[in-house]
Design a protein around this motif. Sequence first.
Motif, short mmCIF file in Angstrom:
data_model
loop_
_atom_site.label_atom_id
_atom_site.label_comp_id
_atom_site.label_asym_id
_atom_site.label_seq_id
_atom_site.Cartn_x
_atom_site.Cartn_y
_atom_site.Cartn_z
N PHE A 23 8.53 -5.55 1.09
CA PHE A 23 7.42 -5.08 1.74
C PHE A 23 6.26 -5.88 1.91
CE2 PHE A 23 9.09 -1.92 -1.43
CZ PHE A 23 9.61 -0.64 -0.27
N ARG A 24 5.93 -6.64 1.32
CA ARG A 24 4.51 -7.85 1.87
C ARG A 24 5.35 -7.88 3.29
NH1 ARG A 24 4.01 -11.89 3.51
NH2 ARG A 24 5.94 -12.70 3.50
N GLU A 27 4.37 -4.77 5.48
CA GLU A 27 3.23 -5.03 5.69
C GLU A 27 2.99 -5.79 6.73
OE1 GLU A 27 -0.48 -3.89 2.97
OE2 GLU A 27 0.03 -5.61 2.48
N PRO A 31 1.11 -2.95 10.08
CA PRO A 31 0.36 -2.80 8.90
C PRO A 31 -0.06 -1.33 8.63
CG PRO A 31 -0.36 -4.32 10.17
CD PRO A 31 0.39 -3.96 10.99
N GLU A 32 -0.08 -0.64 9.87
CA GLU A 32 -0.40 0.90 9.57
C GLU A 32 0.60 1.74 10.21
OE1 GLU A 32 -2.97 3.23 7.87
OE2 GLU A 32 -3.84 1.02 7.13
N ARG A 183 0.31 -0.35 -4.03
CA ARG A 183 -0.24 -0.94 -2.90
C ARG A 183 0.38 -0.85 -1.63
NH1 ARG A 183 -0.23 -7.38 -1.54
NH2 ARG A 183 -1.42 -6.85 0.42
N TYR A 184 1.45 -0.71 -1.97
CA TYR A 184 2.34 -0.13 -0.95
C TYR A 184 2.91 1.32 -0.72
CZ TYR A 184 2.83 -5.21 -0.77
OH TYR A 184 2.64 -6.76 -0.19
N HIS A 187 2.79 3.91 2.55
CA HIS A 187 3.41 3.81 3.77
C HIS A 187 5.11 3.11 3.54
CE1 HIS A 187 -0.03 3.54 6.15
NE2 HIS A 187 -0.60 2.36 5.24
N TRP A 191 7.97 2.93 6.21
CA TRP A 191 8.35 1.76 6.82
C TRP A 191 9.63 1.46 6.57
CZ3 TRP A 191 4.37 -0.31 3.26
CH2 TRP A 191 3.14 -1.17 3.63
#
Length: 223
Positions: A23-24, A27, A31-32, A183-184, A187, A191
């Motif tokens: 997921f890093r 992102e 990012p969006e 934090r992910y 979204h 993704w």
Amino acid sequence: MTSSAVPSSAASPVDPATVEEIFRRFEAANPEPKGELEYTNPFTLLVAVALSAQATDVGVNKATRALFAVADTPEKMAALGEERLRDYIKTIGLYRNKAKNVIALSRMLVEQYHSTVPRTREELEKLPGVGRKTANVVLNIAFGQPTIAVDTHLFRVSNRIPLAIGATPLAVELGLERIVPARYARHAHHWLILHGRYVCKARKPECPRCLINDLCRYEPKTA
């Protein structure tokens, strides 16, 4: 979607550190992330998602541009009526039943929810033609809730990597909720859906250009 979609070689999902790295990378690359259905407010989003079942986002967008120009509220949609609505969406699969549901849910919103789209899954699923996946999409996109809407793309990707292994969309959804870092979470489903739609395709995944190729344990990778 059945258990046959689950890779037999995957005895267990990837470890938490790998989940974090997956997921890093998603992102960092996007990012969006955004859904691809066009809408102007929570109501038109709800309608668009309801219409998208067994249809492409591109096909739905072509039909709804003209529709939403004349009916972008529950009152206007209900006033349009089922027959006229069918004329706008007749290029979409199952359009007759979908027209019936959209008019019914519009009337229900007017009569029971003061023409406002509810913000809970339980209330959304009471609307005609609205299932768990549709409710999750609306909660996520319209209201920013960290829900995970499991479509065929996400189901495939999650089982292939594997992130959450499951024979049903609900099993995959609940599995992802347990492992996706907070934090992910908002979204995460975007993704995974976009990855499945454009890279990890059903018939021939494009593994050489996959940004998580080295982390994925899917065995029949393409060269």
